[in-house]
Design an enzyme around this catalytic site. Structure first.
Site, PDB file in Angstrom:
ATOM      1  N   GLU A 135      11.126 -27.411 -44.798  1.00 51.06           N
ATOM      2  CA  GLU A 135      12.280 -27.012 -45.083  1.00 51.06           C
ATOM      3  C   GLU A 135      12.698 -27.392 -46.350  1.00 51.06           C
ATOM      4  OE1 GLU A 135      14.873 -26.986 -42.793  1.00 51.06           O
ATOM      5  OE2 GLU A 135      12.790 -27.754 -40.666  1.00 51.06           O
TER       6      GLU A 135
ATOM      7  N   ARG B  29      17.147 -20.172 -29.966  1.00 48.58           N
ATOM      8  CA  ARG B  29      16.130 -19.512 -31.021  1.00 48.58           C
ATOM      9  C   ARG B  29      15.700 -18.828 -30.020  1.00 48.58           C
ATOM     10  NH1 ARG B  29      14.648 -23.482 -36.213  1.00 48.58           N
ATOM     11  NH2 ARG B  29      14.084 -23.836 -35.061  1.00 48.58           N
TER      12      ARG B  29
ATOM     13  N   ARG C 208      11.629 -17.810 -34.720  1.00 49.08           N
ATOM     14  CA  ARG C 208      11.107 -19.147 -34.931  1.00 49.08           C
ATOM     15  C   ARG C 208       9.308 -19.114 -34.216  1.00 49.08           C
ATOM     16  NH1 ARG C 208       8.670 -23.601 -36.628  1.00 49.08           N
ATOM     17  NH2 ARG C 208      10.116 -25.559 -36.408  1.00 49.08           N
TER      18      ARG C 208
END
Length: 219
Positions: free
Chosen positions: A41, A86, A33
């Protein structure tokens, strides 16, 4: 915490990026990320310059894919693990170009004050008046869009706050160094002149202004 990487022995990851969305890639099975920014999104809809809805998140992902393909591989330096496990990092193409900075400058992502401390605000200030990417029309900040999807549905809801290329909250720095923002309609709004050279800037929302360290004018 994922065990694919040891941040104490190896705090970077490098390889060919597979695009997940506008701010997330996969390198050799590790989700990465981008630090300090937020892109729409994949299923999020925005309005273009003509008022027509389009998948702005999908558009951002495609633009990122094409841009990264020009200079492979991508190398990311570890910052932290997020709550989804992440790898959050600062990423660069093989030619040294910073990925997050490019995304914000191109209008495919926003500076995320909560996590960036305003690092990418200047790039956003460049993209907004140029009407690049999401700034060509109206859109909802990605973090607010996600929150709206997760919120329970009620018969009465607060109106959706849309941003556009005409962000009009003035962030002024007083002679005493106090950072104050002025909303349209407030007493000193019209006479306040913004000087970027002094560190002053425009904001798209009160949340953004407060996150960057400004307080609302009392009049």
């Amino acid at each position: 915490m994922p065990s694919a990487l040891s941040t104490s022995d190896n705090n970077t990851i490098s390889g060919r990026a597979i695009i997940i969305d506008g701010d997330t890639i996969d390198i050799s099975g590790t989700r990465v990320r981008f630090n300090g920014i937020d892109a729409p999104e994949s299923v999020q809809l925005c309005q273009n310059a003509k008022g027509k809805k389009y998948r702005c998140g999908q558009s951002a992902a495609r633009a990122l894919d094409a841009w990264l393909a020009k200079s492979r591989p991508v190398t990311c330096t570890f910052v932290e693990w997020d709550r989804y496990g992440r790898f959050v990092g600062d990423c660069y193409r093989s030619d040294g170009a910073a990925v997050a900075a490019w995304l914000v400058r191109a209008g495919h992502a926003m500076d995320w004050p909560q996590h960036s401390g305003g690092t990418y605000a200047s790039y956003q200030d460049e993209a907004r008046p140029a009407k690049r990417g999401i700034w060509q029309g109206e859109f909802q900040p990605p973090w607010e869009w996600r929150a709206a999807q997760q919120a329970p549905k009620r018969e009465t809801t607060n109106p959706v706050r849309l941003l556009s290329g005409s962000c009009d909250i003035k962030g002024n720095i007083s002679n005493k160094g106090v950072r104050i923002y002025h909303l349209p309609g407030q007493r000193f709004y019209d006479e306040t002149v913004i000087s970027p050279a002094k560190g002053e800037r425009m904001f798209c929302s009160e949340d953004e202004a407060r996150a960057a360290g400004w307080r609302r004018s009392k009049r």
